[in-house]
Design a protein around this motif. Structure first.
Motif, mmCIF file in Angstrom:
data_model
loop_
_atom_site.group_PDB
_atom_site.id
_atom_site.type_symbol
_atom_site.label_atom_id
_atom_site.label_comp_id
_atom_site.label_asym_id
_atom_site.label_seq_id
_atom_site.Cartn_x
_atom_site.Cartn_y
_atom_site.Cartn_z
ATOM 1 N N ARG A 42 25.839 -3.540 -69.026
ATOM 2 C CA ARG A 42 25.707 -3.181 -67.630
ATOM 3 C C ARG A 42 26.763 -4.534 -66.866
ATOM 4 O O ARG A 42 26.596 -4.421 -65.652
ATOM 5 C CB ARG A 42 24.298 -3.467 -67.024
ATOM 6 C CG ARG A 42 23.469 -2.278 -67.435
ATOM 7 C CD ARG A 42 23.851 -0.708 -66.971
ATOM 8 N NE ARG A 42 23.255 0.191 -67.818
ATOM 9 C CZ ARG A 42 23.246 1.576 -67.287
ATOM 10 N NH1 ARG A 42 23.797 1.858 -65.972
ATOM 11 N NH2 ARG A 42 22.605 2.612 -68.077
ATOM 12 N N THR A 43 27.354 -5.116 -67.761
ATOM 13 C CA THR A 43 28.170 -6.202 -67.133
ATOM 14 C C THR A 43 29.374 -5.773 -66.502
ATOM 15 O O THR A 43 29.962 -4.584 -66.858
ATOM 16 C CB THR A 43 28.732 -7.030 -68.157
ATOM 17 O OG1 THR A 43 29.371 -6.472 -69.152
ATOM 18 C CG2 THR A 43 27.266 -7.755 -68.801
ATOM 19 N N PRO A 44 29.807 -6.207 -65.560
ATOM 20 C CA PRO A 44 31.346 -5.677 -64.845
ATOM 21 C C PRO A 44 32.211 -5.536 -65.838
ATOM 22 O O PRO A 44 33.053 -4.603 -65.896
ATOM 23 C CB PRO A 44 31.340 -6.951 -64.090
ATOM 24 C CG PRO A 44 30.178 -7.403 -63.650
ATOM 25 C CD PRO A 44 29.516 -7.403 -64.700
ATOM 26 N N GLN A 45 32.436 -6.375 -66.949
ATOM 27 C CA GLN A 45 33.430 -6.267 -68.007
ATOM 28 C C GLN A 45 33.099 -5.047 -68.845
ATOM 29 O O GLN A 45 34.242 -4.292 -68.881
ATOM 30 C CB GLN A 45 33.366 -7.377 -68.814
ATOM 31 C CG GLN A 45 34.631 -7.566 -69.769
ATOM 32 C CD GLN A 45 34.626 -8.807 -70.642
ATOM 33 O OE1 GLN A 45 33.731 -9.449 -70.608
ATOM 34 N NE2 GLN A 45 35.617 -9.024 -71.482
ATOM 35 N N PHE A 46 31.935 -4.811 -69.104
ATOM 36 C CA PHE A 46 31.844 -3.536 -70.131
ATOM 37 C C PHE A 46 32.144 -2.225 -69.257
ATOM 38 O O PHE A 46 32.527 -1.310 -69.674
ATOM 39 C CB PHE A 46 30.220 -3.623 -70.521
ATOM 40 C CG PHE A 46 30.064 -2.615 -71.336
ATOM 41 C CD1 PHE A 46 29.955 -2.616 -72.740
ATOM 42 C CD2 PHE A 46 29.449 -1.090 -71.117
ATOM 43 C CE1 PHE A 46 29.698 -1.580 -73.585
ATOM 44 C CE2 PHE A 46 29.222 -0.257 -71.989
ATOM 45 C CZ PHE A 46 29.469 -0.448 -73.222
ATOM 46 N N LEU A 47 31.528 -2.294 -67.841
ATOM 47 C CA LEU A 47 31.753 -1.174 -67.112
ATOM 48 C C LEU A 47 33.016 -0.943 -66.759
ATOM 49 O O LEU A 47 33.684 0.255 -66.818
ATOM 50 C CB LEU A 47 31.129 -1.453 -65.820
ATOM 51 C CG LEU A 47 29.358 -1.414 -65.907
ATOM 52 C CD1 LEU A 47 28.868 -1.746 -64.468
ATOM 53 C CD2 LEU A 47 28.956 -0.013 -66.306
ATOM 54 N N ALA A 48 33.897 -1.903 -66.647
ATOM 55 C CA ALA A 48 35.405 -1.969 -66.595
ATOM 56 C C ALA A 48 36.190 -1.558 -67.574
ATOM 57 O O ALA A 48 37.073 -0.740 -67.910
ATOM 58 C CB ALA A 48 35.928 -3.245 -65.764
ATOM 59 N N GLU A 49 35.762 -2.121 -68.899
ATOM 60 C CA GLU A 49 36.708 -1.875 -70.024
ATOM 61 C C GLU A 49 36.390 -0.850 -71.157
ATOM 62 O O GLU A 49 36.897 -0.577 -71.875
ATOM 63 C CB GLU A 49 36.893 -3.227 -70.783
ATOM 64 C CG GLU A 49 37.721 -4.332 -69.904
ATOM 65 C CD GLU A 49 37.765 -5.828 -70.342
ATOM 66 O OE1 GLU A 49 37.456 -6.006 -71.444
ATOM 67 O OE2 GLU A 49 38.197 -6.606 -69.657
ATOM 68 N N VAL A 50 34.799 -0.921 -71.193
ATOM 69 C CA VAL A 50 34.297 -0.120 -72.327
ATOM 70 C C VAL A 50 33.678 1.444 -71.976
ATOM 71 O O VAL A 50 34.329 2.508 -72.173
ATOM 72 C CB VAL A 50 33.321 -0.699 -73.080
ATOM 73 C CG1 VAL A 50 32.495 0.016 -74.236
ATOM 74 C CG2 VAL A 50 33.785 -2.040 -73.447
#
Ligand code: GSH
Length: 204
Positions: A42-50
């Motif tokens: 649920r991190t911004p990076q996971f949501l944006a990239e994965v």
């Protein structure tokens, strides 16, 4: 095939479906683990990239990301014997995979997650109120599978297919959700057949 990377939580049956499909097909799979219990998907990076949907599994193919376990299994198995060539059998296989996501996983996998990983004492009121309904729906799903497997070795046609893999993942660990597998003899025999397949890997 391009490089394959599975973004997963090793405890998830949905992720295991993809590992098992790759293993049965002899496909190399790199793995990247996330802990869903602490929100790592649920991190911004996971949501944006994965995955903008905040969940694993996600199969990364080269630089592209494919969420949804059964879609990922299809991607890996396309053109292999795990997808029947007969048009009817292919649709029947998809029928079981859609059924798995709508009737089986939301009850059997959810009870395993709630009771085994979260613990009944830690469930909230909404979850506690849903326990009896999920238990009944999960038992009905196992009974339907058992009836279907009476006189059949595999879910579709006469060979193992993705339908078996999709249904195996959470069925074989359903006792962690309080289900009694010994009440479903045909399901137990089928679980043994899947575990005896060449290339089989355990969930771990
Ligand atoms: N329909 C999806 C279900 C994916 C799913 O529910 N993933 C769970 C683990 S099995 C998850 O990522 N949960 C973490 C979260 O929702 O934050 C599939 O088949 O892949």
């Amino acid at each position: 095939m391009e490089k394959l990377t599975l973004h997963e939580d090793v405890r998830s049956g949905n992720c295991y479906k993809i590992r098992l499909t790759a293993a049965l097909l002899g496909l190399p799979l790199e793995r990247r683990n996330y802990d869903i219990m602490v929100g790592e998907t649920r991190t911004p990076q996971f949501l944006a990239e994965v995955n903008a949907n905040g969940r694993i599994p996600v199969l990364q193919v080269g630089s592209r990301f494919l969420p949804e376990s059964n879609a990922a299994c299809w991607y890996l198995a396309e053109g292999s014997a795990l997808i029947p060539s007969d048009r009817w059998d292919q649709a029947d296989m998809l029928r079981w995979m859609f059924w798995e996501q709508y009737n089986h996983e939301p009850t059997i996998a959810t009870l395993r997650f709630w009771l085994y990983f979260i613990g009944e004492a830690n469930l909230n009121e909404v979850q506690l109120a849903q326990l009896p309904g999920k238990r009944a729906t999960g038992e009905a799903a196992l009974a339907l599978m058992d009836e279907h497997l009476d006189g059949r070795e595999w879910f579709v046609g006469s060979a193992v297919s993705l339908a078996d893999i999709a249904l195996y993942a959470y069925t074989h660990v359903s006792e962690a959700g309080g289900f009694r597998l010994r009440d479903f003899g045909h399901v137990c025999a089928w679980l043994k057949r899947v575990a005896a397949l060449p290339g089989y890997v355990a969930m771990g």
